[in-house]
Structures are given as structure tokens and as C-alpha cells.
Scaffold this motif. Sequence first.
Motif, PDB file in Angstrom:
ATOM      1  N   THR A   1      68.677  60.051 -58.591  1.00 43.42           N
ATOM      2  CA  THR A   1      67.350  60.622 -58.816  1.00 43.42           C
ATOM      3  C   THR A   1      66.472  60.383 -57.599  1.00 43.42           C
ATOM      4  O   THR A   1      66.437  59.266 -57.069  1.00 43.42           O
ATOM      5  CB  THR A   1      66.677  59.990 -60.050  1.00 43.42           C
ATOM      6  OG1 THR A   1      67.536  60.118 -61.188  1.00 43.42           O
ATOM      7  CG2 THR A   1      65.349  60.671 -60.353  1.00 43.42           C
ATOM      8  N   THR A   2      65.778  61.422 -57.170  1.00 49.72           N
ATOM      9  CA  THR A   2      64.792  61.263 -56.114  1.00 49.72           C
ATOM     10  C   THR A   2      63.426  61.061 -56.757  1.00 49.72           C
ATOM     11  O   THR A   2      62.992  61.875 -57.574  1.00 49.72           O
ATOM     12  CB  THR A   2      64.765  62.498 -55.195  1.00 49.72           C
ATOM     13  OG1 THR A   2      66.052  62.645 -54.579  1.00 49.72           O
ATOM     14  CG2 THR A   2      63.703  62.349 -54.121  1.00 49.72           C
ATOM     15  N   ILE A   3      62.790  59.959 -56.424  1.00 55.14           N
ATOM     16  CA  ILE A   3      61.484  59.607 -56.981  1.00 55.14           C
ATOM     17  C   ILE A   3      60.434  59.758 -55.891  1.00 55.14           C
ATOM     18  O   ILE A   3      60.553  59.181 -54.804  1.00 55.14           O
ATOM     19  CB  ILE A   3      61.472  58.149 -57.503  1.00 55.14           C
ATOM     20  CG1 ILE A   3      62.514  57.948 -58.603  1.00 55.14           C
ATOM     21  CG2 ILE A   3      60.066  57.763 -57.978  1.00 55.14           C
ATOM     22  CD1 ILE A   3      62.203  58.618 -59.917  1.00 55.14           C
TER      23      ILE A   3
ATOM     24  N   ALA B   1      60.010  67.430 -62.650  1.00 52.69           N
ATOM     25  CA  ALA B   1      58.992  66.936 -63.583  1.00 52.69           C
ATOM     26  C   ALA B   1      57.904  66.226 -62.795  1.00 52.69           C
ATOM     27  O   ALA B   1      58.146  65.673 -61.715  1.00 52.69           O
ATOM     28  CB  ALA B   1      59.604  65.987 -64.604  1.00 52.69           C
ATOM     29  N   VAL B   2      56.679  66.247 -63.355  1.00 53.88           N
ATOM     30  CA  VAL B   2      55.547  65.522 -62.779  1.00 53.88           C
ATOM     31  C   VAL B   2      54.956  64.647 -63.875  1.00 53.88           C
ATOM     32  O   VAL B   2      54.470  65.146 -64.897  1.00 53.88           O
ATOM     33  CB  VAL B   2      54.477  66.484 -62.231  1.00 53.88           C
ATOM     34  CG1 VAL B   2      53.291  65.692 -61.670  1.00 53.88           C
ATOM     35  CG2 VAL B   2      55.063  67.403 -61.160  1.00 53.88           C
TER      36      VAL B   2
ATOM     37  N   THR C   1      45.311  64.959 -59.001  1.00 50.85           N
ATOM     38  CA  THR C   1      46.338  64.994 -57.962  1.00 50.85           C
ATOM     39  C   THR C   1      47.633  65.571 -58.517  1.00 50.85           C
ATOM     40  O   THR C   1      48.280  66.417 -57.881  1.00 50.85           O
ATOM     41  CB  THR C   1      46.575  63.574 -57.410  1.00 50.85           C
ATOM     42  OG1 THR C   1      45.337  63.053 -56.916  1.00 50.85           O
ATOM     43  CG2 THR C   1      47.622  63.572 -56.310  1.00 50.85           C
ATOM     44  N   ALA C   2      48.011  65.118 -59.697  1.00 54.66           N
ATOM     45  CA  ALA C   2      49.252  65.593 -60.310  1.00 54.66           C
ATOM     46  C   ALA C   2      49.214  67.090 -60.570  1.00 54.66           C
ATOM     47  O   ALA C   2      50.216  67.791 -60.402  1.00 54.66           O
ATOM     48  CB  ALA C   2      49.505  64.837 -61.607  1.00 54.66           C
TER      49      ALA C   2
ATOM     50  N   ALA D   1      58.183  63.584 -59.572  1.00 56.23           N
ATOM     51  CA  ALA D   1      56.956  63.064 -58.975  1.00 56.23           C
ATOM     52  C   ALA D   1      56.272  62.142 -59.976  1.00 56.23           C
ATOM     53  O   ALA D   1      56.055  62.523 -61.130  1.00 56.23           O
ATOM     54  CB  ALA D   1      56.029  64.211 -58.591  1.00 56.23           C
ATOM     55  N   LEU D   2      55.929  60.941 -59.524  1.00 54.79           N
ATOM     56  CA  LEU D   2      55.180  59.975 -60.321  1.00 54.79           C
ATOM     57  C   LEU D   2      53.855  59.729 -59.610  1.00 54.79           C
ATOM     58  O   LEU D   2      53.833  59.153 -58.510  1.00 54.79           O
ATOM     59  CB  LEU D   2      55.944  58.661 -60.467  1.00 54.79           C
ATOM     60  CG  LEU D   2      57.351  58.716 -61.062  1.00 54.79           C
ATOM     61  CD1 LEU D   2      57.940  57.317 -61.160  1.00 54.79           C
ATOM     62  CD2 LEU D   2      57.341  59.377 -62.433  1.00 54.79           C
TER      63      LEU D   2
END
Length: 204
Positions: free
Chosen positions: A2-4, A50-51, A62-63, A144-145
Motif C-alpha cells: 500500500t502506498t500511503i 481513497a481519501v 485540504t482533503a 491519502a491520509l
Amino acid sequence: MTTILLIRHGMTAAVGRRITGWAPGVGLTDEGRRQVEVLGRELRDVSIDAVFASPLERAAMTAQAVAQPHQLEVITRDGLGEVRFGDWTGKTLDELAEDEVWKRWNTVRSLSRAPNGESFLETQRRMMDEINHARQQHPEGTVALVSHADAIRAALVYLLGMPLDLFARLRIDPASVSILRISDWNVEAVGINLGAEGIASRLS
């Protein structure tokens, strides 16, 4: 794997001046809005699955800039919220400068707690819970977190194998992105505290 993407919210009027914590009503400045618009454009061509975002206004704004080009719904997660600063919420950094508890908080985070708030270890634990949740939901995806500087630092020192008390060595600017690739066997830091420009090339 997973790319975070650990994304800090854009600039607010309180950054570098005042502890806002979980206080409501803290939005982005004009500069902050410009920052996240640029960020959204730069991430437009990146495949994001996903965000997830802190519930606080500055992170939600921002999200939304990140999610909109992908036609994604922003999913709010309390675990991505700012450190719960308790009695320090609303105070300026000048007001806290001579507070011995504040000084200890900024020197020995592993042994400190915000008065009537949480410890940095508690922040770290919930941030790692959120990263693991994102991995479970999207084991081969990019997520994206959107969170806050200290919360992001708390997660990064854990994943990079750093002592908690060295958190301040990690600079996390407004609207910056820190990229991690995480598998069951490894954590790879692709970039820390990256500006918007050039992010897409790091993810190709």
C-alpha cells in the motif's frame, strides 16, 4: 503493498503562533487554499483509491481538494485528528514559553502528556491504527491520509524506527506530503515533507 500519502493540511492563521488542537472553526488562509489547490492539481493524475481525513475543518478542506479531481468522497476518521492538547488549546506559543510542562513536552515526548489531553504515545497509537486500517481496506492501492503535523510526526518516527523524542527532527510543512510504501515485510520512505511540485513523479 500500500502506498500511503501522509498529507498535512494547508496553512492556517494559527500555524507557528497558537495551539488550536481540536478547537472548531480553524479554516485555511488564502495562502492555505492556494496551497491545497496546487496540491490537488499535482495529485490529479495519480491513481488514488481513497481519501481519509481528520474531522477538523482545516484537514477536511485540504482533503476535499485532493479528493475532488478523483470524484472520491472524503471519509472522516477521528484517529487522524490533531494531538488532543487539553488545557493548552487556544494558548499562544508565547504564553506557553515559560510553562515547565510545555518545555518537558517538547523535550521528552515519550514521557509527557498534555494537561487534560493525551500523550504523544496515544497519538502515535491511533495514527498507526489508521494506517493499518487504510492498508486493510486497500492492500494494493494508494491512500491519502490528511492529518496534522505532530500526528504525522508521531506515525513517521514509529515507521522509520526513530526514538519518539527525536520527533522534532522531522519537518512537516503545511500542505506537505510524506510518501510511504508499506508491505507485510517492509516500510519504504519514498519522501518526507515533499512540496506539491514533482510528487507525481515520485509515485510513478
